[in-house]
Motif scaffolding. Sequence first.
Motif, PDB file in Angstrom:
ATOM      1  N   THR A   2       0.834  -1.203   0.000  1.00 42.67           N
ATOM      2  CA  THR A   2       0.000   0.000   0.000  1.00 42.67           C
ATOM      3  C   THR A   2       0.866   1.249   0.000  1.00 42.67           C
ATOM      4  N   LYS A   3       0.320   2.301  -0.594  1.00 45.23           N
ATOM      5  CA  LYS A   3       1.085   3.549  -0.604  1.00 45.23           C
ATOM      6  C   LYS A   3       0.809   4.337   0.666  1.00 45.23           C
ATOM      7  N   PRO A   4       1.763   5.172   1.068  1.00 43.92           N
ATOM      8  CA  PRO A   4       1.555   5.981   2.266  1.00 43.92           C
ATOM      9  C   PRO A   4       0.463   7.029   2.035  1.00 43.92           C
ATOM     10  N   VAL A   5      -0.179   7.414   3.124  1.00 45.91           N
ATOM     11  CA  VAL A   5      -1.221   8.436   3.083  1.00 45.91           C
ATOM     12  C   VAL A   5      -0.739   9.629   3.893  1.00 45.91           C
ATOM     13  N   LEU A   6      -0.871  10.807   3.311  1.00 42.95           N
ATOM     14  CA  LEU A   6      -0.559  12.046   4.022  1.00 42.95           C
ATOM     15  C   LEU A   6      -1.873  12.765   4.282  1.00 42.95           C
TER      16      LEU A   6
END
Length: 90
Positions: A2-6
Amino acid sequence: MTKPVLYDFFATWCGPCKMQTPIIEELAKTLGDAVEIKKVDVDENMELAEKYGIRVVPTLIIEKDGKIVQTLEGVTDAATLEKLLRPLVG
């Protein structure tokens, strides 16, 4: 993976939040689709702000695989954000 969330917790009446917005927009261009960016208006999303314990705006939260990696209060520059996000981007 999964990609990081900001998460960008902000308020429309907040001066420093207005300074943070172009920094986030620049970061979005730099990192492209590698990072998911979610802008959260604390006045419209009080439950989410409470869940994350937001007491100051702007507050940026970096999350990876559902876990908080970093919480940053106040205006944060693009170089710092990129330094924190790059290692999380696969």
